[in-house]
Write an enzyme that holds these catalytic residues in place. Structure first.
Site, PDB file in Angstrom:
ATOM      1  N   GLY A 183      11.815  17.371  27.809  1.00  0.00           N
ATOM      2  CA  GLY A 183      11.861  15.607  28.998  1.00  0.00           C
ATOM      3  C   GLY A 183      10.793  14.802  28.483  1.00  0.00           C
ATOM      4  N   PHE A 228       4.452  12.876  30.242  1.00  0.00           N
ATOM      5  CA  PHE A 228       4.334  12.662  31.730  1.00  0.00           C
ATOM      6  C   PHE A 228       5.026  13.639  32.298  1.00  0.00           C
ATOM      7  CE2 PHE A 228       3.291   8.452  29.594  1.00  0.00           C
ATOM      8  CZ  PHE A 228       1.389   8.558  29.390  1.00  0.00           C
ATOM      9  N   GLU A 249       4.528  20.529  21.727  1.00  0.00           N
ATOM     10  CA  GLU A 249       4.572  19.038  20.227  1.00  0.00           C
ATOM     11  C   GLU A 249       5.680  19.288  19.536  1.00  0.00           C
ATOM     12  OE1 GLU A 249       4.064  16.433  21.885  1.00  0.00           O
ATOM     13  OE2 GLU A 249       2.522  16.573  22.847  1.00  0.00           O
ATOM     14  N   CYS A 276       8.937   7.643  37.587  1.00  0.00           N
ATOM     15  CA  CYS A 276       8.857   6.133  36.183  1.00  0.00           C
ATOM     16  C   CYS A 276       7.456   5.034  36.995  1.00  0.00           C
ATOM     17  CB  CYS A 276      10.181   5.140  36.625  1.00  0.00           C
ATOM     18  SG  CYS A 276      10.003   3.894  36.519  1.00  0.00           S
TER      19      CYS A 276
HETATM   20  P1  ADP Z   1       3.708  16.011  28.963  1.00  0.00           P
HETATM   21  O1  ADP Z   1       2.581  17.283  28.241  1.00  0.00           O
HETATM   22  O2  ADP Z   1       4.922  16.177  29.612  1.00  0.00           O
HETATM   23  O3  ADP Z   1       3.391  14.840  28.943  1.00  0.00           O
HETATM   24  P2  ADP Z   1       1.552  16.818  31.277  1.00  0.00           P
HETATM   25  O4  ADP Z   1       1.729  18.291  31.422  1.00  0.00           O
HETATM   26  O5  ADP Z   1       0.780  16.797  30.393  1.00  0.00           O
HETATM   27  O6  ADP Z   1       2.838  16.248  30.230  1.00  0.00           O
HETATM   28  O7  ADP Z   1       0.985  16.123  32.401  1.00  0.00           O
HETATM   29  C1  ADP Z   1       1.953  15.977  33.366  1.00  0.00           C
HETATM   30  C2  ADP Z   1       1.081  15.396  34.464  1.00  0.00           C
HETATM   31  O8  ADP Z   1       0.385  14.355  33.743  1.00  0.00           O
HETATM   32  C3  ADP Z   1       0.586  15.328  36.141  1.00  0.00           C
HETATM   33  O9  ADP Z   1       0.281  16.679  36.742  1.00  0.00           O
HETATM   34  C4  ADP Z   1       0.129  14.178  36.195  1.00  0.00           C
HETATM   35  O10 ADP Z   1      -1.041  14.715  36.943  1.00  0.00           O
HETATM   36  C5  ADP Z   1      -0.064  13.247  35.203  1.00  0.00           C
HETATM   37  N1  ADP Z   1       0.809  11.761  35.126  1.00  0.00           N
HETATM   38  C6  ADP Z   1       0.675  10.612  34.952  1.00  0.00           C
HETATM   39  N2  ADP Z   1       1.628   9.947  34.893  1.00  0.00           N
HETATM   40  C7  ADP Z   1       2.608  11.128  35.102  1.00  0.00           C
HETATM   41  C8  ADP Z   1       4.128  10.265  35.115  1.00  0.00           C
HETATM   42  N3  ADP Z   1       4.373   8.350  35.498  1.00  0.00           N
HETATM   43  N4  ADP Z   1       4.518  11.164  36.154  1.00  0.00           N
HETATM   44  C9  ADP Z   1       4.136  12.308  36.314  1.00  0.00           C
HETATM   45  N5  ADP Z   1       2.817  12.336  36.018  1.00  0.00           N
HETATM   46  C10 ADP Z   1       2.428  12.300  35.404  1.00  0.00           C
HETATM   47 MG    MG Z   2       2.305  17.052  25.955  1.00  0.00          MG
END
Ligand code: ADP
Ligand code: MG
Length: 200
Positions: A16, A19, A90, A146
């Protein structure tokens, strides 16, 4: 659907945009594997130094001990033969060499749980995640929210920085966007001069 114990090797991919909760979901699954008394090793690319050198960390500040490795060869070298579950965050930063290593681990009975971006900031498939999706037994596609309209978001829009494919950053450089708001933003980014060049 998640299963905590597998008798044979198995590949799970959590993909995905930024965030979308990929790291949170990876941490959740790996914590459950530890609860199930599985021997777990967690890896992340050394390039990702956004939060911590020896932990994987989500944007919601959840974290888990991990080993930062510079490349796939270092990941392989650090593998313990007794490990039952391997977590990799990652994955898009490891390149194509990750695919045969993941396949080999699963072939010898290891559960491999991988998180990674499925698209780059241009919306193009981000290798090797598409290849990992193809060989996975189980796929989870996470969506973010979004930042423009609040709809479900599948794209990572780069708000600052250059045009290199790999540019490590978080909320300072990227925003989650739905397809429609991503396309609007991209159209707005194109200056008249850029458009003229494209036409020529
Ligand atoms: P990823 O690893 O996919 O980048 P993370 O697991 O690090 O995502 O982070 C997810 C968390 O980021 C969510 O639970 C929420 O607290 C926070 N968050 C910040 N911005 C957003 C966004 N635009 N959409 C959804 N979650 C967000
Ligand atoms: Mg991540």
């Amino acid at each position: 659907m998640e299963s905590s114990r597998h008798s044979a090797g198995w590949v799970e991919v959590i993909c995905g945009p930024m965030f979308s909760g990929k790291t949170e979901e990876l941490i959740r699954r790996l914590r459950r594997a530890v609860i199930g008394r599985q021997r777990v090793q967690v890896f992340k690319p050394a390039i990702d130094r956004r939060y911590h050198e020896t932990r994987i960390t989500s944007h919601s500040a959840q974290s888990l001990d991990a080993r930062a490795v510079p490349d796939v060869a270092a990941l392989e070298a650090a593998l313990d033969p007794d490990t039952q579950v391997v977590g990799i965050d990652e994955a898009q930063f490891f390149g194509p060499a990750l695919v045969p290593v993941v396949q080999g681990l699963a072939d010898r009975g290891v559960r491999v749980v991988i998180a990674g971006l499925d698209q780059d900031y241009r919306g193009q498939p981000f290798e090797p995640v598409p290849q990992l999706l193809a060989i996975a037994e189980q796929i989870t596609k996470c969506l973010a929210i979004c930042s423009s309209c609040g709809a479900l978001a599948s794209r990572s829009y780069r708000v600052a920085g250059g045009s290199e494919r790999v540019q490590v950053g978080a909320a300072d450089s990227y925003e989650a966007r739905c397809r429609s708001c991503y396309l609007k933003a991209i159209a707005g980014d194109e200056s008249p001069a850029d458009t003229a060049t494209h036409v020529a």
